[in-house]
Every structure is written in C-alpha cells, then in structure tokens.
Design a protein around this motif. Structure first.
Motif, PDB file in Angstrom:
ATOM      1  N   GLU A  11       0.791  -1.234   0.000  1.00  9.13           N
ATOM      2  CA  GLU A  11       0.000   0.000   0.000  1.00  9.13           C
ATOM      3  C   GLU A  11       0.824   1.286   0.000  1.00  9.13           C
ATOM      4  O   GLU A  11       0.365   2.316  -0.484  1.00  9.13           O
ATOM      5  N   HIS A  12       2.049   1.224   0.555  1.00  7.18           N
ATOM      6  CA  HIS A  12       2.794   2.467   0.802  1.00  7.18           C
ATOM      7  C   HIS A  12       4.261   2.407   0.374  1.00  7.18           C
ATOM      8  O   HIS A  12       5.065   3.209   0.862  1.00  7.18           O
ATOM      9  N   ALA A  13       4.646   1.503  -0.508  1.00 13.83           N
ATOM     10  CA  ALA A  13       6.061   1.293  -0.830  1.00 13.83           C
ATOM     11  C   ALA A  13       6.793   2.577  -1.201  1.00 13.83           C
ATOM     12  O   ALA A  13       7.969   2.759  -0.856  1.00 13.83           O
ATOM     13  N   ASP A  14       6.115   3.485  -1.864  1.00 18.63           N
ATOM     14  CA  ASP A  14       6.755   4.723  -2.301  1.00 18.63           C
ATOM     15  C   ASP A  14       7.065   5.675  -1.137  1.00 18.63           C
ATOM     16  O   ASP A  14       7.820   6.634  -1.296  1.00 18.63           O
ATOM     17  N   LYS A  15       6.527   5.399   0.050  1.00 19.81           N
ATOM     18  CA  LYS A  15       6.727   6.265   1.210  1.00 19.81           C
ATOM     19  C   LYS A  15       7.566   5.604   2.298  1.00 19.81           C
ATOM     20  O   LYS A  15       7.669   6.145   3.397  1.00 19.81           O
ATOM     21  N   LEU A  16       8.127   4.427   2.010  1.00 27.06           N
ATOM     22  CA  LEU A  16       8.805   3.642   3.036  1.00 27.06           C
ATOM     23  C   LEU A  16      10.284   3.463   2.768  1.00 27.06           C
ATOM     24  O   LEU A  16      10.718   3.447   1.613  1.00 27.06           O
ATOM     25  N   GLN A  17      11.024   3.261   3.848  1.00 23.02           N
ATOM     26  CA  GLN A  17      12.362   2.692   3.769  1.00 23.02           C
ATOM     27  C   GLN A  17      12.205   1.218   4.149  1.00 23.02           C
ATOM     28  O   GLN A  17      11.530   0.910   5.134  1.00 23.02           O
ATOM     29  N   ILE A  18      12.819   0.344   3.406  1.00 24.50           N
ATOM     30  CA  ILE A  18      12.721  -1.095   3.665  1.00 24.50           C
ATOM     31  C   ILE A  18      14.118  -1.609   3.980  1.00 24.50           C
ATOM     32  O   ILE A  18      15.028  -1.513   3.157  1.00 24.50           O
ATOM     33  N   ALA A  19      14.292  -2.144   5.180  1.00 27.59           N
ATOM     34  CA  ALA A  19      15.611  -2.588   5.636  1.00 27.59           C
ATOM     35  C   ALA A  19      16.052  -3.860   4.929  1.00 27.59           C
ATOM     36  O   ALA A  19      15.232  -4.701   4.541  1.00 27.59           O
ATOM     37  N   GLU A  20      17.366  -3.986   4.783  1.00 25.48           N
ATOM     38  CA  GLU A  20      17.949  -5.225   4.285  1.00 25.48           C
ATOM     39  C   GLU A  20      17.609  -6.344   5.265  1.00 25.48           C
ATOM     40  O   GLU A  20      17.524  -6.108   6.478  1.00 25.48           O
ATOM     41  N   PRO A  21      17.433  -7.567   4.782  1.00 25.77           N
ATOM     42  CA  PRO A  21      17.023  -8.682   5.660  1.00 25.77           C
ATOM     43  C   PRO A  21      18.191  -9.285   6.439  1.00 25.77           C
ATOM     44  O   PRO A  21      18.638 -10.390   6.173  1.00 25.77           O
ATOM     45  N   ALA A 134      21.690  -1.438   7.860  1.00 26.94           N
ATOM     46  CA  ALA A 134      20.746  -2.291   7.117  1.00 26.94           C
ATOM     47  C   ALA A 134      20.134  -1.545   5.933  1.00 26.94           C
ATOM     48  O   ALA A 134      19.014  -1.830   5.520  1.00 26.94           O
ATOM     49  N   GLY A 135      20.869  -0.564   5.398  1.00 27.53           N
ATOM     50  CA  GLY A 135      20.412   0.151   4.220  1.00 27.53           C
ATOM     51  C   GLY A 135      19.343   1.193   4.451  1.00 27.53           C
ATOM     52  O   GLY A 135      18.761   1.705   3.495  1.00 27.53           O
ATOM     53  N   VAL A 136      19.060   1.528   5.719  1.00 24.23           N
ATOM     54  CA  VAL A 136      18.030   2.526   6.042  1.00 24.23           C
ATOM     55  C   VAL A 136      18.554   3.487   7.109  1.00 24.23           C
ATOM     56  O   VAL A 136      19.497   3.177   7.841  1.00 24.23           O
ATOM     57  N   SER A 137      17.913   4.642   7.193  1.00 24.87           N
ATOM     58  CA  SER A 137      18.212   5.615   8.241  1.00 24.87           C
ATOM     59  C   SER A 137      17.111   5.557   9.297  1.00 24.87           C
ATOM     60  O   SER A 137      15.932   5.637   8.964  1.00 24.87           O
ATOM     61  N   PHE A 138      17.512   5.416  10.542  1.00 23.90           N
ATOM     62  CA  PHE A 138      16.582   5.406  11.661  1.00 23.90           C
ATOM     63  C   PHE A 138      16.575   6.812  12.256  1.00 23.90           C
ATOM     64  O   PHE A 138      17.566   7.242  12.847  1.00 23.90           O
ATOM     65  N   VAL A 139      15.476   7.506  12.061  1.00 26.42           N
ATOM     66  CA  VAL A 139      15.346   8.902  12.490  1.00 26.42           C
ATOM     67  C   VAL A 139      14.435   8.946  13.714  1.00 26.42           C
ATOM     68  O   VAL A 139      13.295   8.459  13.656  1.00 26.42           O
ATOM     69  N   PRO A 140      14.920   9.510  14.822  1.00 25.47           N
ATOM     70  CA  PRO A 140      14.065   9.598  16.011  1.00 25.47           C
ATOM     71  C   PRO A 140      12.720  10.237  15.674  1.00 25.47           C
ATOM     72  O   PRO A 140      12.654  11.242  14.968  1.00 25.47           O
ATOM     73  N   LEU A 151      11.446  -5.323   8.248  1.00 32.17           N
ATOM     74  CA  LEU A 151      11.469  -4.092   9.016  1.00 32.17           C
ATOM     75  C   LEU A 151      11.325  -2.945   8.025  1.00 32.17           C
ATOM     76  O   LEU A 151      12.070  -2.868   7.055  1.00 32.17           O
ATOM     77  N   ILE A 152      10.354  -2.068   8.269  1.00 35.89           N
ATOM     78  CA  ILE A 152      10.129  -0.910   7.410  1.00 35.89           C
ATOM     79  C   ILE A 152       9.995   0.336   8.264  1.00 35.89           C
ATOM     80  O   ILE A 152       9.635   0.255   9.452  1.00 35.89           O
ATOM     81  N   ILE A 153      10.291   1.473   7.660  1.00 37.65           N
ATOM     82  CA  ILE A 153      10.242   2.745   8.375  1.00 37.65           C
ATOM     83  C   ILE A 153       9.409   3.734   7.568  1.00 37.65           C
ATOM     84  O   ILE A 153       9.559   3.838   6.350  1.00 37.65           O
ATOM     85  N   SER A 154       8.557   4.458   8.295  1.00 35.16           N
ATOM     86  CA  SER A 154       7.711   5.478   7.688  1.00 35.16           C
ATOM     87  C   SER A 154       7.886   6.783   8.457  1.00 35.16           C
ATOM     88  O   SER A 154       8.052   6.777   9.681  1.00 35.16           O
ATOM     89  N   GLU A 155       7.811   7.902   7.723  1.00 33.63           N
ATOM     90  CA  GLU A 155       7.885   9.200   8.395  1.00 33.63           C
ATOM     91  C   GLU A 155       6.633   9.472   9.212  1.00 33.63           C
ATOM     92  O   GLU A 155       6.692  10.179  10.216  1.00 33.63           O
ATOM     93  N   GLN A 156       5.492   8.904   8.794  1.00 36.68           N
ATOM     94  CA  GLN A 156       4.202   9.127   9.443  1.00 36.68           C
ATOM     95  C   GLN A 156       3.571   7.774   9.814  1.00 36.68           C
ATOM     96  O   GLN A 156       3.851   6.768   9.161  1.00 36.68           O
ATOM     97  N   PRO A 157       2.704   7.750  10.804  1.00 36.31           N
ATOM     98  CA  PRO A 157       1.969   6.506  11.091  1.00 36.31           C
ATOM     99  C   PRO A 157       1.185   6.044   9.866  1.00 36.31           C
ATOM    100  O   PRO A 157       0.629   6.861   9.128  1.00 36.31           O
ATOM    101  N   LEU A 158       1.131   4.738   9.664  1.00 33.59           N
ATOM    102  CA  LEU A 158       0.431   4.170   8.500  1.00 33.59           C
ATOM    103  C   LEU A 158      -0.986   3.716   8.825  1.00 33.59           C
ATOM    104  O   LEU A 158      -1.728   3.330   7.942  1.00 33.59           O
ATOM    105  N   PHE A 159      -1.360   3.705  10.081  1.00 32.07           N
ATOM    106  CA  PHE A 159      -2.726   3.377  10.500  1.00 32.07           C
ATOM    107  C   PHE A 159      -2.993   3.985  11.851  1.00 32.07           C
ATOM    108  O   PHE A 159      -2.128   4.484  12.507  1.00 32.07           O
TER     109      PHE A 159
END
Length: 159
Positions: A11-21, A134-140, A151-159
């Motif tokens: 649903e949101h791939a264009d808005k996510l960072q997706i970590a390496e496995p 893991a190929g992503v930035s973890f932003v507080p 593991l995925i990261i979003s700037e905003q809550p997804l639900f």
C-alpha cells in the motif's frame, strides 16, 4: 493492532524505507511497531540501561552497536526492564544474549545474532541521533514496523 509489513509495503512502498534482511527475531512479540528512539554505542551498553529505564510509551529503541559480533548489547535483564517500562521493542545492530529468556518477554527484539559475552561499561555513546544500518536511516520520531517478514520505516503513522 495487527499489521503485516508485506501489506504495508503493497500500500505504501513509495513512502517507506525497507531494511535489508539482516535481522533475526528474538523477542516474544514478532510483530511490533512504534516511534523510533536511537542510541549509538560500540561494545558498551551503559546507555541502553539508561534509555530502557525511561518510560517507553510504545517506542522502539534502535541501538547502533556498530554491527559488533564480539559482545551482546542487550540481555534478559534489560529486555525485562524494557517490557516493564512500556517499550514496544528493541532493534540491535549487533548481538543480544539470554535469547531463551528474551523470547519469553512481551516485547519485540530484532538483532544480528547472539553472543554470550556482556559489554564493558564506559558510559559512552549518543542518544536520539540519526543512525544508519541495514540500508536505512533510523530517524528519532519516525515509525518503525517489524514482523517476521521484515522491518520498514515510515515518516508518518500508516494506520
């Protein structure tokens, strides 16, 4: 609340960072999510205890341990402290120990592996800075979602 990282990616791939496995699942909760709080420390978990001693309020502590495979940044006592104080989970760019006991906790734990040796205590490290692994930035403050598929990261809550 139930979620699947696969569905969130659909649903949101264009808005996510997706970590390496690269992470294994070690906590009692395989699916967990929450706002990111970060810590960067190499082979010293003094600040991990200080962070987990705070009220977690559903946050996820992301520990950049420099991918060290020489000692464990999290053990059963710290995992129990995280659970007691309301943390949703802990992600470790490094190792944990006491994996059987951690599997009995009610939090999520992802790490690179296990190691029986504890860290030194020098009270060194940094809190709530951007860390990258893991190929992503973890932003507080951003939201991390974790389950058995990744593991995925979003700037905003997804639900």
């Amino acid at each position: 609340m139930g979620f699947k990282t696969c569905d969130l990616c659909d649903e949101h791939a264009d808005k996510l960072q997706i970590a390496e496995p690269v992470f294994g699942d070690y906590g009692g909760d395989i699916s967990f999510f929450g706002p990111i709080s970060t810590l960067k420390a190499f082979e010293d978990n003094s600040l991990v205890r200080k962070a987990l001693d705070e009220k977690g309020e559903g946050r996820v502590l992301v520990i950049d341990g420099g991918a060290s495979m020489r000692c464990a940044m999290l053990g059963d006592q710290l995992a129990a402290l995280a659970e007691k104080n309301g943390w949703a989970g802990v992600i470790v760019n490094g190792c944990i120990r006491d994996s059987a006991a951690i599997a009995e906790t009610g939090i999520g734990v992802k790490a690179l592996g296990v190691h029986p040796l504890k860290t030194v205590k020098r009270n060194e490290g940094q809190r709530d800075i951007v860390v990258r692994f893991a190929g992503v930035s973890f932003v507080p403050g951003q939201i991390v979602y974790c389950d058995e598929d990744g593991l995925i990261i979003s700037e905003q809550p997804l639900f």
